[in-house]
Design a protein around this motif. Structure first.
Motif, mmCIF file in Angstrom:
data_model
loop_
_atom_site.group_PDB
_atom_site.id
_atom_site.type_symbol
_atom_site.label_atom_id
_atom_site.label_comp_id
_atom_site.label_asym_id
_atom_site.label_seq_id
_atom_site.Cartn_x
_atom_site.Cartn_y
_atom_site.Cartn_z
ATOM 1 N N ARG A 3 21.180 5.356 6.068
ATOM 2 C CA ARG A 3 22.406 4.711 5.604
ATOM 3 C C ARG A 3 22.135 3.287 5.131
ATOM 4 O O ARG A 3 22.942 2.712 4.439
ATOM 5 C CB ARG A 3 23.461 4.702 6.706
ATOM 6 N N HIS A 4 21.021 2.706 5.552
ATOM 7 C CA HIS A 4 20.636 1.364 5.136
ATOM 8 C C HIS A 4 19.166 1.395 4.760
ATOM 9 O O HIS A 4 18.339 1.849 5.541
ATOM 10 C CB HIS A 4 20.841 0.345 6.255
ATOM 11 N N ILE A 5 18.860 0.913 3.568
ATOM 12 C CA ILE A 5 17.478 0.808 3.141
ATOM 13 C C ILE A 5 17.238 -0.618 2.655
ATOM 14 O O ILE A 5 18.177 -1.397 2.501
ATOM 15 C CB ILE A 5 17.111 1.824 2.050
ATOM 16 N N VAL A 6 15.988 -0.964 2.409
ATOM 17 C CA VAL A 6 15.656 -2.261 1.836
ATOM 18 C C VAL A 6 15.014 -2.043 0.470
ATOM 19 O O VAL A 6 14.482 -0.969 0.185
ATOM 20 C CB VAL A 6 14.737 -3.092 2.751
ATOM 21 N N TYR A 7 15.073 -3.071 -0.347
ATOM 22 C CA TYR A 7 14.546 -3.008 -1.706
ATOM 23 C C TYR A 7 13.539 -4.137 -1.898
ATOM 24 O O TYR A 7 13.812 -5.288 -1.532
ATOM 25 C CB TYR A 7 15.687 -3.157 -2.713
ATOM 26 N N VAL A 8 12.397 -3.818 -2.481
ATOM 27 C CA VAL A 8 11.380 -4.807 -2.840
ATOM 28 C C VAL A 8 11.050 -4.564 -4.306
ATOM 29 O O VAL A 8 10.665 -3.449 -4.681
ATOM 30 C CB VAL A 8 10.105 -4.672 -1.982
ATOM 31 N N GLY A 9 11.207 -5.605 -5.124
ATOM 32 C CA GLY A 9 10.976 -5.401 -6.546
ATOM 33 C C GLY A 9 10.424 -6.608 -7.264
ATOM 34 O O GLY A 9 10.630 -7.752 -6.868
ATOM 35 N N ARG A 36 17.279 -7.377 -0.010
ATOM 36 C CA ARG A 36 16.604 -7.343 -1.317
ATOM 37 C C ARG A 36 15.567 -8.449 -1.325
ATOM 38 O O ARG A 36 15.887 -9.621 -1.094
ATOM 39 C CB ARG A 36 17.602 -7.556 -2.446
ATOM 40 N N GLU A 37 14.321 -8.091 -1.591
ATOM 41 C CA GLU A 37 13.225 -9.050 -1.697
ATOM 42 C C GLU A 37 12.582 -8.906 -3.065
ATOM 43 O O GLU A 37 12.115 -7.825 -3.426
ATOM 44 C CB GLU A 37 12.177 -8.808 -0.604
ATOM 45 N N ASP A 38 12.573 -9.991 -3.833
ATOM 46 C CA ASP A 38 11.975 -9.988 -5.164
ATOM 47 C C ASP A 38 10.696 -10.818 -5.169
ATOM 48 O O ASP A 38 10.536 -11.725 -4.356
ATOM 49 C CB ASP A 38 12.959 -10.583 -6.179
ATOM 50 N N PHE A 39 9.812 -10.507 -6.112
ATOM 51 C CA PHE A 39 8.577 -11.278 -6.244
ATOM 52 C C PHE A 39 8.207 -11.407 -7.720
ATOM 53 O O PHE A 39 8.597 -10.580 -8.542
ATOM 54 C CB PHE A 39 7.431 -10.636 -5.447
ATOM 55 N N THR A 44 0.172 -12.097 -5.794
ATOM 56 C CA THR A 44 -0.770 -11.124 -5.246
ATOM 57 C C THR A 44 -0.663 -11.026 -3.725
ATOM 58 O O THR A 44 -1.199 -10.096 -3.142
ATOM 59 C CB THR A 44 -2.220 -11.484 -5.629
ATOM 60 N N ASP A 45 0.013 -11.966 -3.098
ATOM 61 C CA ASP A 45 0.235 -11.901 -1.656
ATOM 62 C C ASP A 45 1.698 -11.557 -1.427
ATOM 63 O O ASP A 45 2.576 -12.413 -1.523
ATOM 64 C CB ASP A 45 -0.116 -13.223 -0.989
ATOM 65 N N LEU A 46 1.952 -10.298 -1.145
ATOM 66 C CA LEU A 46 3.318 -9.835 -0.931
ATOM 67 C C LEU A 46 3.680 -9.745 0.550
ATOM 68 O O LEU A 46 4.744 -9.255 0.910
ATOM 69 C CB LEU A 46 3.505 -8.481 -1.615
ATOM 70 N N LYS A 47 2.789 -10.250 1.395
ATOM 71 C CA LYS A 47 3.040 -10.182 2.836
ATOM 72 C C LYS A 47 4.299 -10.936 3.268
ATOM 73 O O LYS A 47 5.003 -10.452 4.149
ATOM 74 C CB LYS A 47 1.818 -10.642 3.621
ATOM 75 N N PRO A 48 4.618 -12.091 2.678
ATOM 76 C CA PRO A 48 5.872 -12.748 3.100
ATOM 77 C C PRO A 48 7.103 -11.855 2.904
ATOM 78 O O PRO A 48 7.955 -11.765 3.786
ATOM 79 C CB PRO A 48 5.935 -14.000 2.221
ATOM 80 N N GLN A 49 7.161 -11.183 1.766
ATOM 81 C CA GLN A 49 8.286 -10.279 1.527
ATOM 82 C C GLN A 49 8.236 -9.085 2.473
ATOM 83 O O GLN A 49 9.258 -8.660 3.014
ATOM 84 C CB GLN A 49 8.274 -9.787 0.070
ATOM 85 N N LEU A 50 7.045 -8.557 2.670
ATOM 86 C CA LEU A 50 6.904 -7.398 3.558
ATOM 87 C C LEU A 50 7.252 -7.744 5.003
ATOM 88 O O LEU A 50 7.822 -6.923 5.723
ATOM 89 C CB LEU A 50 5.493 -6.821 3.461
ATOM 90 N N LEU A 51 6.926 -8.955 5.441
ATOM 91 C CA LEU A 51 7.270 -9.367 6.805
ATOM 92 C C LEU A 51 8.782 -9.467 6.988
ATOM 93 O O LEU A 51 9.301 -9.092 8.035
ATOM 94 C CB LEU A 51 6.587 -10.688 7.155
ATOM 95 N N LYS A 52 9.482 -9.942 5.968
ATOM 96 C CA LYS A 52 10.943 -9.977 6.038
ATOM 97 C C LYS A 52 11.503 -8.562 6.117
ATOM 98 O O LYS A 52 12.445 -8.287 6.865
ATOM 99 C CB LYS A 52 11.521 -10.703 4.827
ATOM 100 N N VAL A 53 10.913 -7.673 5.342
ATOM 101 C CA VAL A 53 11.337 -6.269 5.359
ATOM 102 C C VAL A 53 11.085 -5.669 6.737
ATOM 103 O O VAL A 53 11.963 -5.026 7.314
ATOM 104 C CB VAL A 53 10.588 -5.471 4.265
ATOM 105 N N ARG A 54 9.878 -5.864 7.269
ATOM 106 C CA ARG A 54 9.528 -5.298 8.578
ATOM 107 C C ARG A 54 10.468 -5.782 9.672
ATOM 108 O O ARG A 54 10.832 -5.028 10.578
ATOM 109 C CB ARG A 54 8.079 -5.634 8.921
#
Length: 84
Positions: A3-9, A36-39, A44-54
């Motif tokens: 019912r809830h997902i996250v978006y990275v784009g 929603r996390e954009d980059f 090349t380092d997407l870990k900050p966005q991924l950590l927010k997602v996690r």
């Protein structure tokens, strides 16, 4: 069903159109995008966005990117997120 997902784009017109379409389709099924996390394409380092997602503990992630697929997959695995 999730019912809830996250978006990275990636920031750009194509992903903006994808996000808009995705959100509309998900709303039809009572599914919301809770983060929603954009980059930038040059990142090349997407870990900050991924950590927010996690931190949200999502059941699913919707991605819009094509330049860094292997990089993103490796960083997702390094952060213990490959099962999401």
């Amino acid at each position: 069903q999730h019912r809830h997902i996250v978006y990275v784009g990636e920031i750009g017109d194509a992903c903006e159109e994808y996000f808009s379409s995705l959100r509309s389709r998900l709303e039809e099924h009572a599914i919301t995008i809770s983060l929603r996390e954009d980059f930038l394409p040059a990142e090349t380092d997407l870990k900050p966005q991924l950590l927010k997602v996690r931190a949200r503990k999502p059941a699913a992630i919707a991605f819009c990117e094509w330049r860094h697929t292997q990089l993103l997959a490796r960083q997702q695995d390094e952060l213990g997120m490959s099962g999401i």
